[in-house]
Scaffold this motif. Sequence first.
Motif, PDB file in Angstrom:
ATOM      1  N   SER A 147       0.861  -1.164   0.000  1.00  0.00           N
ATOM      2  CA  SER A 147       0.000   0.000   0.000  1.00  0.00           C
ATOM      3  C   SER A 147       0.903   1.220   0.000  1.00  0.00           C
ATOM      4  CB  SER A 147      -0.898  -0.007   1.237  1.00  0.00           C
ATOM      5  OG  SER A 147      -1.573   1.211   1.349  1.00  0.00           O
ATOM      6  N   SER A 148       0.903   1.980  -1.072  1.00  0.00           N
ATOM      7  CA  SER A 148       1.797   3.121  -1.284  1.00  0.00           C
ATOM      8  C   SER A 148       3.233   2.733  -0.952  1.00  0.00           C
ATOM      9  CB  SER A 148       1.313   4.340  -0.494  1.00  0.00           C
ATOM     10  OG  SER A 148       1.350   4.106   0.898  1.00  0.00           O
ATOM     11  N   ASP A 149       3.824   3.322   0.064  1.00  0.00           N
ATOM     12  CA  ASP A 149       5.218   2.983   0.394  1.00  0.00           C
ATOM     13  C   ASP A 149       5.319   1.967   1.528  1.00  0.00           C
ATOM     14  OD1 ASP A 149       4.451   4.651   2.491  1.00  0.00           O
ATOM     15  OD2 ASP A 149       6.457   5.522   2.685  1.00  0.00           O
ATOM     16  N   ARG A 150       4.217   1.315   1.858  1.00  0.00           N
ATOM     17  CA  ARG A 150       4.196   0.317   2.934  1.00  0.00           C
ATOM     18  C   ARG A 150       4.096  -1.079   2.348  1.00  0.00           C
ATOM     19  NH1 ARG A 150       1.497   2.022   8.261  1.00  0.00           N
ATOM     20  NH2 ARG A 150       1.962   4.228   8.302  1.00  0.00           N
ATOM     21  N   LYS A 151       4.917  -1.962   2.882  1.00  0.00           N
ATOM     22  CA  LYS A 151       4.826  -3.380   2.536  1.00  0.00           C
ATOM     23  C   LYS A 151       4.700  -4.149   3.835  1.00  0.00           C
ATOM     24  CE  LYS A 151       7.356  -5.458  -0.632  1.00  0.00           C
ATOM     25  NZ  LYS A 151       8.517  -5.910  -1.421  1.00  0.00           N
ATOM     26  N   THR A 152       3.801  -5.122   3.855  1.00  0.00           N
ATOM     27  CA  THR A 152       3.617  -5.936   5.051  1.00  0.00           C
ATOM     28  C   THR A 152       3.793  -7.400   4.702  1.00  0.00           C
ATOM     29  OG1 THR A 152       1.242  -6.045   4.666  1.00  0.00           O
ATOM     30  CG2 THR A 152       2.022  -4.313   6.150  1.00  0.00           C
ATOM     31  N   THR A 153       4.074  -8.197   5.721  1.00  0.00           N
ATOM     32  CA  THR A 153       4.175  -9.636   5.521  1.00  0.00           C
ATOM     33  C   THR A 153       3.584 -10.358   6.729  1.00  0.00           C
ATOM     34  OG1 THR A 153       5.638 -11.426   4.807  1.00  0.00           O
ATOM     35  CG2 THR A 153       6.531  -9.903   6.452  1.00  0.00           C
ATOM     36  N   TYR A 154       3.088 -11.557   6.459  1.00  0.00           N
ATOM     37  CA  TYR A 154       2.363 -12.350   7.455  1.00  0.00           C
ATOM     38  C   TYR A 154       2.858 -13.784   7.441  1.00  0.00           C
ATOM     39  CZ  TYR A 154      -0.905  -8.453   7.066  1.00  0.00           C
ATOM     40  OH  TYR A 154      -1.463  -7.210   7.057  1.00  0.00           O
ATOM     41  N   TRP A 155       2.646 -14.505   8.541  1.00  0.00           N
ATOM     42  CA  TRP A 155       2.886 -15.948   8.581  1.00  0.00           C
ATOM     43  C   TRP A 155       1.651 -16.719   8.128  1.00  0.00           C
ATOM     44  CZ3 TRP A 155       7.671 -17.142   8.742  1.00  0.00           C
ATOM     45  CH2 TRP A 155       8.577 -16.544   9.609  1.00  0.00           C
ATOM     46  N   GLY A 156       0.467 -16.137   8.330  1.00  0.00           N
ATOM     47  CA  GLY A 156      -0.771 -16.848   8.056  1.00  0.00           C
ATOM     48  C   GLY A 156      -1.258 -17.631   9.264  1.00  0.00           C
ATOM     49  N   VAL A 157      -0.827 -17.228  10.453  1.00  0.00           N
ATOM     50  CA  VAL A 157      -1.228 -17.894  11.690  1.00  0.00           C
ATOM     51  C   VAL A 157      -2.519 -17.254  12.221  1.00  0.00           C
ATOM     52  CG1 VAL A 157       1.105 -18.656  12.305  1.00  0.00           C
ATOM     53  CG2 VAL A 157       0.324 -16.404  13.030  1.00  0.00           C
ATOM     54  N   PRO A 158      -3.310 -18.011  12.976  1.00  0.00           N
ATOM     55  CA  PRO A 158      -4.630 -17.517  13.416  1.00  0.00           C
ATOM     56  C   PRO A 158      -4.603 -16.203  14.188  1.00  0.00           C
ATOM     57  CG  PRO A 158      -4.389 -19.857  13.918  1.00  0.00           C
ATOM     58  CD  PRO A 158      -3.058 -19.372  13.419  1.00  0.00           C
ATOM     59  N   TRP A 159      -3.581 -15.969  14.992  1.00  0.00           N
ATOM     60  CA  TRP A 159      -3.598 -14.769  15.831  1.00  0.00           C
ATOM     61  C   TRP A 159      -3.386 -13.486  15.024  1.00  0.00           C
ATOM     62  CZ3 TRP A 159      -0.384 -18.953  16.853  1.00  0.00           C
ATOM     63  CH2 TRP A 159       0.965 -18.825  16.503  1.00  0.00           C
ATOM     64  N   GLU A 160      -2.870 -13.576  13.792  1.00  0.00           N
ATOM     65  CA  GLU A 160      -2.763 -12.366  12.958  1.00  0.00           C
ATOM     66  C   GLU A 160      -4.159 -11.830  12.640  1.00  0.00           C
ATOM     67  OE1 GLU A 160       1.257 -13.617  10.499  1.00  0.00           O
ATOM     68  OE2 GLU A 160      -0.706 -14.027   9.650  1.00  0.00           O
ATOM     69  N   GLU A 161      -5.060 -12.729  12.275  1.00  0.00           N
ATOM     70  CA  GLU A 161      -6.436 -12.342  11.954  1.00  0.00           C
ATOM     71  C   GLU A 161      -7.178 -11.914  13.221  1.00  0.00           C
ATOM     72  OE1 GLU A 161      -9.567 -11.427   9.575  1.00  0.00           O
ATOM     73  OE2 GLU A 161      -7.636 -12.147   8.863  1.00  0.00           O
ATOM     74  N   ALA A 162      -7.024 -12.689  14.291  1.00  0.00           N
ATOM     75  CA  ALA A 162      -7.742 -12.399  15.539  1.00  0.00           C
ATOM     76  C   ALA A 162      -7.331 -11.045  16.122  1.00  0.00           C
ATOM     77  CB  ALA A 162      -7.496 -13.512  16.553  1.00  0.00           C
ATOM     78  N   TYR A 163      -6.036 -10.760  16.123  1.00  0.00           N
ATOM     79  CA  TYR A 163      -5.531  -9.517  16.708  1.00  0.00           C
ATOM     80  C   TYR A 163      -5.502  -8.396  15.684  1.00  0.00           C
ATOM     81  CZ  TYR A 163      -2.614  -6.561  19.708  1.00  0.00           C
ATOM     82  OH  TYR A 163      -2.127  -5.545  20.469  1.00  0.00           O
ATOM     83  N   GLY A 164      -5.277  -8.757  14.403  1.00  0.00           N
ATOM     84  CA  GLY A 164      -5.269  -7.774  13.330  1.00  0.00           C
ATOM     85  C   GLY A 164      -3.951  -7.045  13.162  1.00  0.00           C
ATOM     86  N   TYR A 165      -2.894  -7.756  12.788  1.00  0.00           N
ATOM     87  CA  TYR A 165      -1.591  -7.110  12.622  1.00  0.00           C
ATOM     88  C   TYR A 165      -0.719  -7.910  11.652  1.00  0.00           C
ATOM     89  CZ  TYR A 165       0.641 -10.748  15.392  1.00  0.00           C
ATOM     90  OH  TYR A 165       1.131 -11.954  15.829  1.00  0.00           O
ATOM     91  N   PRO A 166       0.271  -7.246  11.033  1.00  0.00           N
ATOM     92  CA  PRO A 166       1.250  -7.962  10.217  1.00  0.00           C
ATOM     93  C   PRO A 166       2.424  -8.394  11.086  1.00  0.00           C
ATOM     94  CG  PRO A 166       1.619  -5.630   9.957  1.00  0.00           C
ATOM     95  CD  PRO A 166       0.428  -5.793  10.886  1.00  0.00           C
ATOM     96  N   GLN A 167       3.165  -9.383  10.616  1.00  0.00           N
ATOM     97  CA  GLN A 167       4.372  -9.805  11.331  1.00  0.00           C
ATOM     98  C   GLN A 167       5.494  -8.790  11.164  1.00  0.00           C
ATOM     99  OE1 GLN A 167       4.627 -12.278  13.444  1.00  0.00           O
ATOM    100  NE2 GLN A 167       2.532 -12.920  13.060  1.00  0.00           N
ATOM    101  N   ALA A 168       5.528  -8.144  10.008  1.00  0.00           N
ATOM    102  CA  ALA A 168       6.534  -7.111   9.767  1.00  0.00           C
ATOM    103  C   ALA A 168       5.976  -6.095   8.784  1.00  0.00           C
ATOM    104  CB  ALA A 168       7.817  -7.731   9.237  1.00  0.00           C
ATOM    105  N   LEU A 169       6.465  -4.883   8.913  1.00  0.00           N
ATOM    106  CA  LEU A 169       6.017  -3.771   8.101  1.00  0.00           C
ATOM    107  C   LEU A 169       7.238  -2.986   7.659  1.00  0.00           C
ATOM    108  CD1 LEU A 169       3.863  -1.552   7.222  1.00  0.00           C
ATOM    109  CD2 LEU A 169       4.147  -0.650   9.542  1.00  0.00           C
ATOM    110  N   ARG A 170       7.333  -2.757   6.352  1.00  0.00           N
ATOM    111  CA  ARG A 170       8.425  -1.917   5.835  1.00  0.00           C
ATOM    112  C   ARG A 170       7.826  -0.604   5.362  1.00  0.00           C
ATOM    113  NH1 ARG A 170      13.025  -3.162   1.220  1.00  0.00           N
ATOM    114  NH2 ARG A 170      13.809  -1.030   1.143  1.00  0.00           N
ATOM    115  N   VAL A 171       8.368   0.488   5.892  1.00  0.00           N
ATOM    116  CA  VAL A 171       7.991   1.829   5.482  1.00  0.00           C
ATOM    117  C   VAL A 171       9.289   2.516   5.085  1.00  0.00           C
ATOM    118  CG1 VAL A 171       6.920   4.013   6.141  1.00  0.00           C
ATOM    119  CG2 VAL A 171       6.070   1.868   7.126  1.00  0.00           C
TER     120      VAL A 171
END
Length: 153
Positions: A6-30
Amino acid sequence: MTTTRSSDRKTTYWGVPWEEAYGYPQALRVGNTIYVSGQLSHDESGNLVAAAALDETGKPSDFSTMEAQMRTAYDNIAKLLARFGASLDDVVEETLFVLDVDAAFAAAGKVRKQAYGTERPQCASHLIGVARLAQPPLLIEIACKAELDKPNA
């Protein structure tokens, strides 16, 4: 791995359940900065690695797996950084959240030096004792920030 842009942001995920439940990426590059969310002792499928034994109240009763959990968390950080073309050499700051400061301090020197591949890792480091972590069998969580010299891709 799921990566979004998204624009200058890149995110990455593991695909584990708590990412969806809590709502966050594992890492974010800005830009040239990578923020790695607190990494736990789990494999890429979300299965806990070296889970601590729990007492009758559901709290860790044995801290002997601290080193293995710490090593796994650093491995997870390295994998996430690699997705952005970075490595632990790019880490400028880390924070270790631990249930037992003495057990963590006893393991940290050896594990950190191996993870960073040097006797004197070149990043600011914080070791903070906490009352609990996201899942009962966890003893440690590590978050960090990395800075890249190269332009944002």
